[in-house]
Design a protein around this motif. Structure first.
Motif, mmCIF file in Angstrom:
data_model
loop_
_atom_site.group_PDB
_atom_site.id
_atom_site.type_symbol
_atom_site.label_atom_id
_atom_site.label_comp_id
_atom_site.label_asym_id
_atom_site.label_seq_id
_atom_site.Cartn_x
_atom_site.Cartn_y
_atom_site.Cartn_z
ATOM 1 N N THR A 240 -1.735 9.832 -12.677
ATOM 2 C CA THR A 240 -1.715 11.272 -12.897
ATOM 3 C C THR A 240 -2.978 11.946 -12.376
ATOM 4 O OG1 THR A 240 -2.615 10.960 -15.122
ATOM 5 C CG2 THR A 240 -0.226 11.076 -14.918
ATOM 6 N N ASP A 241 -2.813 13.202 -12.016
ATOM 7 C CA ASP A 241 -3.917 14.056 -11.561
ATOM 8 C C ASP A 241 -4.644 13.495 -10.340
ATOM 9 O OD1 ASP A 241 -3.457 15.950 -13.615
ATOM 10 O OD2 ASP A 241 -4.516 14.645 -15.016
ATOM 11 N N VAL A 242 -3.914 12.930 -9.389
ATOM 12 C CA VAL A 242 -4.504 12.432 -8.142
ATOM 13 C C VAL A 242 -3.645 12.904 -6.971
ATOM 14 C CG1 VAL A 242 -5.451 10.374 -9.271
ATOM 15 C CG2 VAL A 242 -3.278 10.216 -8.103
ATOM 16 N N CYS A 243 -4.251 12.993 -5.811
ATOM 17 C CA CYS A 243 -3.536 13.313 -4.579
ATOM 18 C C CYS A 243 -4.221 12.539 -3.462
ATOM 19 C CB CYS A 243 -3.566 14.808 -4.300
ATOM 20 S SG CYS A 243 -2.517 15.274 -2.919
ATOM 21 N N LEU A 244 -3.529 11.579 -2.892
ATOM 22 C CA LEU A 244 -4.123 10.661 -1.924
ATOM 23 C C LEU A 244 -3.880 11.113 -0.488
ATOM 24 C CD1 LEU A 244 -2.975 7.402 -3.668
ATOM 25 C CD2 LEU A 244 -5.227 8.438 -3.750
ATOM 26 N N ARG A 245 -4.802 10.747 0.366
ATOM 27 C CA ARG A 245 -4.702 11.018 1.791
ATOM 28 C C ARG A 245 -5.048 9.755 2.566
ATOM 29 N NH1 ARG A 245 -2.389 14.744 0.049
ATOM 30 N NH2 ARG A 245 -2.945 16.925 0.169
ATOM 31 N N THR A 246 -4.599 9.676 3.799
ATOM 32 C CA THR A 246 -4.920 8.552 4.674
ATOM 33 C C THR A 246 -5.820 9.053 5.787
ATOM 34 O OG1 THR A 246 -2.777 7.537 4.258
ATOM 35 C CG2 THR A 246 -3.960 6.804 6.216
ATOM 36 N N PHE A 247 -6.795 8.253 6.134
ATOM 37 C CA PHE A 247 -7.624 8.581 7.288
ATOM 38 C C PHE A 247 -7.973 7.298 8.005
ATOM 39 C CE2 PHE A 247 -10.417 8.060 3.693
ATOM 40 C CZ PHE A 247 -11.450 7.291 4.168
ATOM 41 N N ASP B 217 0.823 -1.212 0.000
ATOM 42 C CA ASP B 217 0.000 0.000 0.000
ATOM 43 C C ASP B 217 0.861 1.267 0.000
ATOM 44 O OD1 ASP B 217 0.962 -0.229 2.586
ATOM 45 O OD2 ASP B 217 -0.972 0.131 3.543
ATOM 46 N N ILE B 218 1.905 1.254 -0.814
ATOM 47 C CA ILE B 218 2.804 2.399 -0.894
ATOM 48 C C ILE B 218 2.116 3.545 -1.632
ATOM 49 C CG2 ILE B 218 4.977 3.242 -1.873
ATOM 50 C CD1 ILE B 218 6.031 0.345 -1.585
ATOM 51 N N VAL B 219 2.219 4.728 -1.082
ATOM 52 C CA VAL B 219 1.725 5.941 -1.725
ATOM 53 C C VAL B 219 2.805 7.005 -1.604
ATOM 54 C CG1 VAL B 219 0.029 7.808 -1.672
ATOM 55 C CG2 VAL B 219 -0.686 5.471 -1.194
ATOM 56 N N ILE B 220 3.241 7.517 -2.732
ATOM 57 C CA ILE B 220 4.183 8.627 -2.746
ATOM 58 C C ILE B 220 3.525 9.734 -3.554
ATOM 59 C CG2 ILE B 220 6.462 9.422 -3.447
ATOM 60 C CD1 ILE B 220 7.353 6.438 -3.159
ATOM 61 N N ASN B 221 3.044 10.767 -2.863
ATOM 62 C CA ASN B 221 2.418 11.893 -3.556
ATOM 63 C C ASN B 221 3.492 12.702 -4.260
ATOM 64 O OD1 ASN B 221 -0.430 11.693 -3.061
ATOM 65 N ND2 ASN B 221 0.014 12.124 -0.928
ATOM 66 N N ASP B 222 3.263 12.967 -5.520
ATOM 67 C CA ASP B 222 4.181 13.735 -6.352
ATOM 68 C C ASP B 222 3.514 15.085 -6.620
ATOM 69 O OD1 ASP B 222 6.034 14.645 -8.149
ATOM 70 O OD2 ASP B 222 5.529 13.203 -9.718
ATOM 71 N N LEU B 223 3.788 16.061 -5.785
ATOM 72 C CA LEU B 223 3.061 17.324 -5.824
ATOM 73 C C LEU B 223 3.269 18.128 -7.098
ATOM 74 C CD1 LEU B 223 3.533 18.431 -2.115
ATOM 75 C CD2 LEU B 223 1.637 17.163 -3.143
ATOM 76 N N ASP B 224 4.431 17.995 -7.715
ATOM 77 C CA ASP B 224 4.687 18.796 -8.912
ATOM 78 C C ASP B 224 4.858 17.979 -10.188
ATOM 79 O OD1 ASP B 224 7.155 17.645 -8.544
ATOM 80 O OD2 ASP B 224 8.223 19.533 -8.270
ATOM 81 N N GLY B 225 4.682 16.666 -10.123
ATOM 82 C CA GLY B 225 4.794 15.824 -11.312
ATOM 83 C C GLY B 225 6.212 15.477 -11.708
ATOM 84 N N GLY C 94 1.922 17.114 -13.492
ATOM 85 C CA GLY C 94 1.222 17.878 -12.465
ATOM 86 C C GLY C 94 1.046 16.994 -11.242
ATOM 87 N N PRO C 95 0.251 17.428 -10.265
ATOM 88 C CA PRO C 95 0.075 16.624 -9.045
ATOM 89 C C PRO C 95 -0.378 15.200 -9.365
ATOM 90 C CG PRO C 95 -0.914 18.779 -8.787
ATOM 91 C CD PRO C 95 -0.524 18.653 -10.231
ATOM 92 N N SER C 96 0.358 14.231 -8.872
ATOM 93 C CA SER C 96 0.107 12.823 -9.182
ATOM 94 C C SER C 96 0.581 11.966 -8.014
ATOM 95 C CB SER C 96 0.838 12.432 -10.466
ATOM 96 O OG SER C 96 0.416 13.234 -11.546
ATOM 97 N N ALA C 97 0.552 10.650 -8.187
ATOM 98 C CA ALA C 97 1.018 9.755 -7.122
ATOM 99 C C ALA C 97 1.639 8.498 -7.716
ATOM 100 C CB ALA C 97 -0.136 9.372 -6.202
ATOM 101 N N LEU C 98 2.670 8.027 -7.055
ATOM 102 C CA LEU C 98 3.295 6.748 -7.366
ATOM 103 C C LEU C 98 2.783 5.786 -6.312
ATOM 104 C CD1 LEU C 98 5.476 5.550 -9.284
ATOM 105 C CD2 LEU C 98 7.131 6.042 -7.500
ATOM 106 N N VAL C 99 2.122 4.702 -6.731
ATOM 107 C CA VAL C 99 1.478 3.782 -5.786
ATOM 108 C C VAL C 99 1.856 2.343 -6.086
ATOM 109 C CG1 VAL C 99 -0.495 5.340 -5.485
ATOM 110 C CG2 VAL C 99 -0.642 3.501 -7.161
ATOM 111 N N SER C 100 1.649 1.472 -5.112
ATOM 112 C CA SER C 100 1.832 0.030 -5.329
ATOM 113 C C SER C 100 0.881 -0.405 -6.430
ATOM 114 C CB SER C 100 1.508 -0.743 -4.053
ATOM 115 O OG SER C 100 2.390 -0.401 -3.026
ATOM 116 N N ASN C 101 1.367 -1.233 -7.328
ATOM 117 C CA ASN C 101 0.560 -1.657 -8.468
ATOM 118 C C ASN C 101 -0.290 -2.876 -8.108
ATOM 119 O OD1 ASN C 101 -0.492 -1.730 -11.037
ATOM 120 N ND2 ASN C 101 1.194 -2.948 -11.863
#
Length: 109
Positions: free
Chosen positions: A88-95, A39-47, A57-64
């Protein structure tokens, strides 16, 4: 023995250049197979981590894995050799939800 495989530590960095002789930045396969992190999430704020040209642009590198990519539809590009996907074009958060231990059998989250 209980082993919690959820890594929950907020980190950030900037102006970093990643050079890897294998041609990829992160080894999601090793993280998943050796340590059980899927469940790796690395938010890439500037792409800048965009594997294609760095202009997403804002994106994320995630576990496939489907539980990480399905919600984004066709926004993710899978990189099977390192078990990661770039979305691409996503920004993830945890709650987290904290619920009572008793009398919750009829609750739906």
């Amino acid at each position: 023995k209980y082993h919690d495989t959820h890594f929950d530590y907020v980190s950030s960095w900037e102006n970093v250049e990643i050079v890897d002789s294998r041609g990829y930045m992160f080894d999601g396969c090793g993280a998943s197979q050796r340590w059980g992190f899927d469940d790796i999430v690395i938010n890439d704020l500037d792409g800048s981590l965009d594997p294609t040209d760095g202009s997403a642009g804002p994106s994320a590198l995630v576990s496939n894995f489907p539980h990480m990519t399905k919600i984004f539809g066709d926004k993710c590009t899978a990189y099977a050799d390192n078990c990661m996907a770039y979305c691409t074009d996503v920004c993830l958060r945890t709650f987290y939800y904290n619920v009572e231990q008793f009398e919750t059998e009829n609750w739906k989250l």
